[in-house]
Write a protein that holds these residues in place. Structure first.
Motif, mmCIF file in Angstrom:
data_model
loop_
_atom_site.group_PDB
_atom_site.id
_atom_site.type_symbol
_atom_site.label_atom_id
_atom_site.label_comp_id
_atom_site.label_asym_id
_atom_site.label_seq_id
_atom_site.Cartn_x
_atom_site.Cartn_y
_atom_site.Cartn_z
ATOM 1 N N SER A 2 0.828 -1.195 0.000
ATOM 2 C CA SER A 2 0.000 0.000 0.000
ATOM 3 C C SER A 2 0.869 1.253 0.000
ATOM 4 C CB SER A 2 -0.917 0.003 1.221
ATOM 5 O OG SER A 2 -0.226 0.373 2.381
ATOM 6 N N GLY A 3 0.296 2.305 -0.509
ATOM 7 C CA GLY A 3 1.023 3.568 -0.581
ATOM 8 C C GLY A 3 1.403 4.091 0.791
ATOM 9 N N ILE A 4 0.547 3.860 1.767
ATOM 10 C CA ILE A 4 0.829 4.337 3.126
ATOM 11 C C ILE A 4 2.038 3.608 3.702
ATOM 12 C CG2 ILE A 4 -0.067 4.428 5.477
ATOM 13 C CD1 ILE A 4 -2.843 4.930 4.241
ATOM 14 N N ASP A 5 2.088 2.291 3.494
ATOM 15 C CA ASP A 5 3.238 1.520 3.986
ATOM 16 C C ASP A 5 4.526 1.985 3.325
ATOM 17 O OD1 ASP A 5 1.735 -0.039 5.704
ATOM 18 O OD2 ASP A 5 1.483 -1.661 4.255
ATOM 19 N N LYS A 6 4.462 2.249 2.023
ATOM 20 C CA LYS A 6 5.638 2.746 1.310
ATOM 21 C C LYS A 6 6.124 4.052 1.917
ATOM 22 C CE LYS A 6 5.257 1.095 -3.442
ATOM 23 N NZ LYS A 6 5.042 1.498 -4.826
ATOM 24 N N MET A 7 5.182 4.951 2.183
ATOM 25 C CA MET A 7 5.554 6.257 2.737
ATOM 26 C C MET A 7 6.137 6.116 4.137
ATOM 27 S SD MET A 7 2.590 8.820 1.195
ATOM 28 C CE MET A 7 1.847 8.958 2.760
ATOM 29 N N LYS A 8 5.545 5.269 4.954
ATOM 30 C CA LYS A 8 6.061 5.070 6.315
ATOM 31 C C LYS A 8 7.472 4.489 6.291
ATOM 32 C CE LYS A 8 1.720 4.350 8.805
ATOM 33 N NZ LYS A 8 0.910 3.350 9.538
#
Length: 57
Positions: A2-8
């Motif tokens: 997910s994009g959120i996991d990538k950003m984190k």
């Protein structure tokens, strides 16, 4: 992944790199080591997510 996991994960990696550089500049070996650990953890999480993505396909 997910994009959120990538950003984190990327944020953790960049934060670690920043800590590592500040520790190096100030001679704070503890901060430098903490930054290296954070950076490595972010990289490891990204690699794990990529492996999961391969098996989802």
């Amino acid at each position: 992944m997910s994009g959120i996991d990538k950003m984190k994960n990327k944020a953790q990696e960049l934060s670690g790199e920043g800590k590592e550089r500040v520790g190096e500049a100030t001679g704070d070996r503890d901060l430098q080591a903490e930054g290296a650990n954070d950076k490595a953890a972010g990289n490891l999480k990204q690699a794990g997510e990529k492996v999961k993505d391969v098996f989802k396909k």
